[in-house]
Design an enzyme around this catalytic site. Sequence first.
Site, PDB file in Angstrom:
ATOM      1  CG  HIS B  71      63.621 -81.121  33.139  1.00  0.00           C
ATOM      2  ND1 HIS B  71      63.064 -79.814  33.535  1.00  0.00           N
ATOM      3  CD2 HIS B  71      63.413 -81.214  31.740  1.00  0.00           C
ATOM      4  CE1 HIS B  71      62.812 -79.328  32.412  1.00  0.00           C
ATOM      5  NE2 HIS B  71      63.038 -80.031  31.508  1.00  0.00           N
ATOM      6  CG  ASP B  73      65.736 -78.403  36.292  1.00  0.00           C
ATOM      7  OD1 ASP B  73      65.127 -79.243  35.651  1.00  0.00           O
ATOM      8  OD2 ASP B  73      66.667 -77.770  35.789  1.00  0.00           O
ATOM      9  CG  ASP B  99      61.253 -76.761  29.354  1.00  0.00           C
ATOM     10  OD1 ASP B  99      61.158 -78.078  29.661  1.00  0.00           O
ATOM     11  OD2 ASP B  99      61.954 -76.160  29.139  1.00  0.00           O
ATOM     12  CD  GLU B 129      66.627 -79.921  30.100  1.00  0.00           C
ATOM     13  OE1 GLU B 129      66.852 -80.225  28.854  1.00  0.00           O
ATOM     14  OE2 GLU B 129      66.284 -79.148  30.450  1.00  0.00           O
ATOM     15  CD  GLU B 130      64.986 -75.957  31.242  1.00  0.00           C
ATOM     16  OE1 GLU B 130      65.913 -75.351  30.820  1.00  0.00           O
ATOM     17  OE2 GLU B 130      63.982 -76.030  31.198  1.00  0.00           O
ATOM     18  CD  GLU B 158      62.740 -81.700  27.635  1.00  0.00           C
ATOM     19  OE1 GLU B 158      61.903 -80.425  27.514  1.00  0.00           O
ATOM     20  OE2 GLU B 158      63.482 -81.824  28.474  1.00  0.00           O
ATOM     21  CG  HIS B 332      63.323 -71.747  28.623  1.00  0.00           C
ATOM     22  ND1 HIS B 332      64.787 -71.724  28.151  1.00  0.00           N
ATOM     23  CD2 HIS B 332      62.889 -72.885  29.169  1.00  0.00           C
ATOM     24  CE1 HIS B 332      65.420 -73.153  28.344  1.00  0.00           C
ATOM     25  NE2 HIS B 332      63.979 -73.708  29.006  1.00  0.00           N
TER      26      HIS B 332
END
Lengths: 358, 358
Positions: B71, B73, B99, B129-130, B158, B332
């Site tokens: 992903h 994003d 990530d 995806e988030e 990932e 994150h």
Amino acid sequence: MDHDLDLYAEGPALTAALVDVSSVSGEEGPLADAIERALRRLPHLRVTRHGNTLVARTGLGKQERVVLAGHIDTVPHAGNFPSQWDPERVRLTGVGTSDMKAGVAVQLRLAATLPEPNRDVTYVFYECEEVDVARNGLFLLSRNAPELLIADFAVLLEPSGGVVEGGCQGTLRAAITATGARAHTARSWMGKNAIHEAAAILDILRSWEPRKPVIDGLEYHEGLNAVAISGGVAGNVVPDECVVTVNYRFAPDRGEEEAQSYIRDLFAAWPVEILDSAPGAKPGLTAGPAADFVKAVGGGPRAKLGWTDVARFAELGIPAVNYGPGISEIAHTPGEYVEAAPIVAAEQALRTWLTVSS
Amino acid sequence: MDHDLDLYAEGPALTAALVDVSSVSGEEGPLADAIERALRRLPHLRVTRHGNTLVARTGLGKQERVVLAGHIDTVPHAGNFPSQWDPERVRLTGVGTSDMKAGVAVQLRLAATLPEPNRDVTYVFYECEEVDVARNGLFLLSRNAPELLIADFAVLLEPSGGVVEGGCQGTLRAAITATGARAHTARSWMGKNAIHEAAAILDILRSWEPRKPVIDGLEYHEGLNAVAISGGVAGNVVPDECVVTVNYRFAPDRGEEEAQSYIRDLFAAWPVEILDSAPGAKPGLTAGPAADFVKAVGGGPRAKLGWTDVARFAELGIPAVNYGPGISEIAHTPGEYVEAAPIVAAEQALRTWLTVSS
């Protein structure tokens, strides 16, 4: 608009007149004005006013003095103002009918028609009973002019269905906190679930056996309940805190400090924060003017389980009871009403006590 | 502003270039544009675009086709944009480094430099995806153009610390409601306390033993946790409802329906509402291109306990794994970073798999 109260009208009619002067907590001014004017016309009473709270006293130099007290405020209207008279069921419907303008009507009728009672009488009409304690007129009086409340016995004319309710239970609320450690729920064993931990707090509540002590012949009944629980961070997080709020209703043989210690000990495994508490009051019905009162009024007294301003008198060392014509179970409901007959009966019983007995 | 990506830069440098084109979920347009321009310059790939999701495929007519997906994003910036290079620790700091723009850099480098891999390759660069699943680019592709995802095996890049993570656990959330009857706490025995009742729900959670099934040689580890609890009406009211929300993480030998039935049976004494659920995915590493992949990459694979888009491939019948250079534990977080060496190592391992083996 000035309201004129006729204290010589029959109890139910005077109740209707009192209900029809709106007096939601904080807005008692017009009703307090009307009561003050009516009382000041009575030469046998000395009247003082504190905010919207009125005190009217006989000064006959009797050996005993008793208080008859009632609050003049109501909860907010709920489509039940003004009052409505139901001739078929002989009852008056409306906000404050039972809680407690029927009782106030009885106070005012006795104040007007008993210039020479067998005991000196202090009539108290107070504001803001239905809201937080800091605004309660009886509380303020007990702090600012306690000399006005000095007496051997007090009757609160709160709705009690015409039964004498003695003393009251104390109440405290406490927050008990279970803690844990956060983790992602995909790896929950990395954390410690505080909600799961709180089960041990609930287990104590579930297995708790209430005390039912008999005090001065009245049986009390304690209660210990979770009244709130909260915990949780997010749908995928093991929570690290869960707070259980409990309410302990304790019989009046247990003091406020003792009740707090009891709760701290019961939940010794967790941090306990006392959120608020109020002491109970022993009934004190076995001697003096209280015993006379019970005898005059008749019927078996019962224990008051809820908390009432009776406890304020207890703080001042004055035994007190609830005794009034209203029905407590329907107080604060839109359909609140009071029947006519108990208003007349309560007035008659108190009149007998203040004239015939002893 | 148009961004130009140099797909022939070293992996860490390309990662930095990708990080420095902001692409918080929903705002991937500029980065998708840059990736599209770079891919369309490669004559050996057929490129299609759906929203901000790009698919680039070789068309060599090989017997096997594999997907490399990632992903593009990121979560919102947290004072960690643009990237910062730390030469001393040989790492790149910034939002999306681990990530998963390091993984996207590896995909892009392989796409540019492997015109004739030993298997046909489908590169997928997807959006959102988030955030909630309805916007997830891979989900949308699986619904709107599943033919683009047809393959024998898929690798999601990932962050997995350079370890092959097989399959993923499923997840469901359910609300379990204990009921009671309201009463005033002064007469609590007139009611039934729903919070006290909820203790029985928590007791089940406390005594629950997690399954740890071994599937295709990988050990999973289930979890069952209360993630929220709420109940309470007022400080003097026995509450009539208490809701416990649980999150069940289930190993991929158990299907979605089976997991829901399991929870309903476990809490059969109460109403259970399934709030949401997502199936797991079996690792499927024992045969075919997946087995070749594990052999080429080396190291012992481990079970993926969290839920990932691997499950979307499983839904399409395609075995899939997570394998990427980032570190999932710091994803994150404001201090998110990726080390340079694993970026190079992951690219090298995948290059070997796509050129040398089988």
